[in-house]
Design a protein around this motif. Sequence first.
Motif, PDB file in Angstrom:
ATOM      1  N   UNK A 112       0.860  -1.193   0.000  1.00 58.90           N
ATOM      2  CA  UNK A 112       0.000   0.000   0.000  1.00 58.90           C
ATOM      3  C   UNK A 112       0.888   1.233   0.000  1.00 58.90           C
ATOM      4  N   UNK A 113       0.315   2.349  -0.462  1.00 54.81           N
ATOM      5  CA  UNK A 113       1.093   3.571  -0.533  1.00 54.81           C
ATOM      6  C   UNK A 113       1.858   3.653  -1.847  1.00 54.81           C
ATOM      7  N   UNK A 114       2.723   4.646  -1.963  1.00 57.64           N
ATOM      8  CA  UNK A 114       3.435   4.878  -3.222  1.00 57.64           C
ATOM      9  C   UNK A 114       4.904   5.195  -2.978  1.00 57.64           C
ATOM     10  N   UNK A 115       5.752   4.670  -3.868  1.00 55.26           N
ATOM     11  CA  UNK A 115       7.160   5.052  -3.919  1.00 55.26           C
ATOM     12  C   UNK A 115       7.356   5.798  -5.235  1.00 55.26           C
ATOM     13  N   UNK A 116       7.756   7.059  -5.124  1.00 58.73           N
ATOM     14  CA  UNK A 116       7.973   7.884  -6.305  1.00 58.73           C
ATOM     15  C   UNK A 116       9.461   8.019  -6.568  1.00 58.73           C
ATOM     16  N   UNK A 117       9.871   7.776  -7.804  1.00 56.85           N
ATOM     17  CA  UNK A 117      11.255   8.012  -8.209  1.00 56.85           C
ATOM     18  C   UNK A 117      11.247   9.114  -9.248  1.00 56.85           C
ATOM     19  N   UNK A 118      11.922  10.215  -8.910  1.00 57.36           N
ATOM     20  CA  UNK A 118      11.933  11.397  -9.783  1.00 57.36           C
ATOM     21  C   UNK A 118      10.514  11.801 -10.189  1.00 57.36           C
ATOM     22  N   UNK A 119       9.597  11.706  -9.210  1.00 54.32           N
ATOM     23  CA  UNK A 119       8.246  12.198  -9.402  1.00 54.32           C
ATOM     24  C   UNK A 119       7.246  11.212  -9.954  1.00 54.32           C
ATOM     25  N   UNK A 120       7.674   9.988 -10.310  1.00 57.11           N
ATOM     26  CA  UNK A 120       6.751   9.025 -10.906  1.00 57.11           C
ATOM     27  C   UNK A 120       6.629   7.782 -10.038  1.00 57.11           C
ATOM     28  N   UNK A 121       5.405   7.320  -9.844  1.00 59.89           N
ATOM     29  CA  UNK A 121       5.124   6.125  -9.054  1.00 59.89           C
ATOM     30  C   UNK A 121       5.742   4.906  -9.736  1.00 59.89           C
ATOM     31  N   UNK A 122       6.580   4.157  -9.016  1.00 57.58           N
ATOM     32  CA  UNK A 122       7.271   3.018  -9.635  1.00 57.58           C
ATOM     33  C   UNK A 122       6.295   1.937 -10.094  1.00 57.58           C
ATOM     34  N   UNK A 123       5.093   1.904  -9.507  1.00 61.49           N
ATOM     35  CA  UNK A 123       4.098   0.918  -9.933  1.00 61.49           C
ATOM     36  C   UNK A 123       3.586   1.192 -11.348  1.00 61.49           C
ATOM     37  N   UNK A 124       3.783   2.403 -11.841  1.00 59.82           N
ATOM     38  CA  UNK A 124       3.310   2.762 -13.172  1.00 59.82           C
ATOM     39  C   UNK A 124       4.232   2.242 -14.273  1.00 59.82           C
ATOM     40  N   UNK A 125       5.433   1.802 -13.888  1.00 53.92           N
ATOM     41  CA  UNK A 125       6.360   1.256 -14.870  1.00 53.92           C
ATOM     42  C   UNK A 125       6.100  -0.232 -15.086  1.00 53.92           C
ATOM     43  N   UNK A 126       6.273  -0.707 -16.312  1.00 55.08           N
ATOM     44  CA  UNK A 126       6.219  -2.139 -16.575  1.00 55.08           C
ATOM     45  C   UNK A 126       7.466  -2.793 -16.002  1.00 55.08           C
ATOM     46  N   UNK A 127       7.478  -4.118 -15.894  1.00 55.29           N
ATOM     47  CA  UNK A 127       8.657  -4.831 -15.379  1.00 55.29           C
ATOM     48  C   UNK A 127       9.877  -4.548 -16.250  1.00 55.29           C
ATOM     49  N   UNK A 128       9.665  -4.448 -17.549  1.00 53.99           N
ATOM     50  CA  UNK A 128      10.773  -4.152 -18.465  1.00 53.99           C
ATOM     51  C   UNK A 128      11.310  -2.746 -18.210  1.00 53.99           C
ATOM     52  N   UNK A 129      10.400  -1.799 -17.999  1.00 55.37           N
ATOM     53  CA  UNK A 129      10.819  -0.423 -17.719  1.00 55.37           C
ATOM     54  C   UNK A 129      11.534  -0.334 -16.375  1.00 55.37           C
ATOM     55  N   UNK A 130      11.047  -1.079 -15.374  1.00 60.98           N
ATOM     56  CA  UNK A 130      11.701  -1.099 -14.062  1.00 60.98           C
ATOM     57  C   UNK A 130      13.135  -1.601 -14.176  1.00 60.98           C
ATOM     58  N   UNK A 131      13.323  -2.669 -14.947  1.00 56.70           N
ATOM     59  CA  UNK A 131      14.665  -3.231 -15.137  1.00 56.70           C
ATOM     60  C   UNK A 131      15.577  -2.226 -15.835  1.00 56.70           C
ATOM     61  N   UNK A 132      15.032  -1.498 -16.788  1.00 54.73           N
ATOM     62  CA  UNK A 132      15.814  -0.496 -17.521  1.00 54.73           C
ATOM     63  C   UNK A 132      16.252   0.638 -16.606  1.00 54.73           C
TER      64      UNK A 132
END
Length: 219
Positions: free
Chosen positions: A63-83
């Motif tokens: 629950x909750x959100x982790x933002x990296x440089x302003x964007x929620x990491x949950x919004x990235x696909x697994x491929x984008x997260x790895x990149x």
Amino acid sequence: MNNDVLVFNHVWKTYQMGTEEVMALKGVNLIINEGTFTALMGPSGSGKSTLLHLAGILDTPTKGAVLMNGKNIKEYSLKEQAKIRRANIGFVFQRFNLMQQLTALENVMLPMISPDSEKAKKLLDKVGLSDKYDRYHTQLSGGEQQRVSIARALANDPSLLLADEPTGELDTQNTMIIMELLQELNQNDGLTIVEVTHDPLCAEYADRVIKMQDGNILR
């Protein structure tokens, strides 16, 4: 880059251990600013390693959100997260995690997006290992192995370095060498560093110390 490299917004993390539900983080709120050196301290089970895994996009919050440089990491696909991990985040581990069949130079080149032996040599020079390019892990001391792992973590010019007990396997002298190196990377190169440590000596090198207990930030 956003001045807030990482923002933890009321973050909870729950793990299922058999029939038992374990709450590793309980509504954590935290901001990591660009160019800071933060030490996370606390007993085993306090949640500091879980927090570091979330910071490294190795996991996502329950629950909750982790933002990296302003964007929620949950919004990235697994491929984008790895990149993002590969391009923006460097990892340093307690047990070095070097590839035993590779030389120091080859270990530094391993994660490079574009392999570059000259750049790898400069990184080894930077950590004081200009005469160890061709050495294997069995030919290096523990402190030297950790310096190779730091050079490897810098291979893709990350903006964030995450260190999980980086001196846990080292004696006092090598601990000071590693901590002085991390401090130099922060102060001279502007690298944002988050370190998990049990050692008050290591925490003294950081400009901010966060103490955790039972999944909460105490201060």
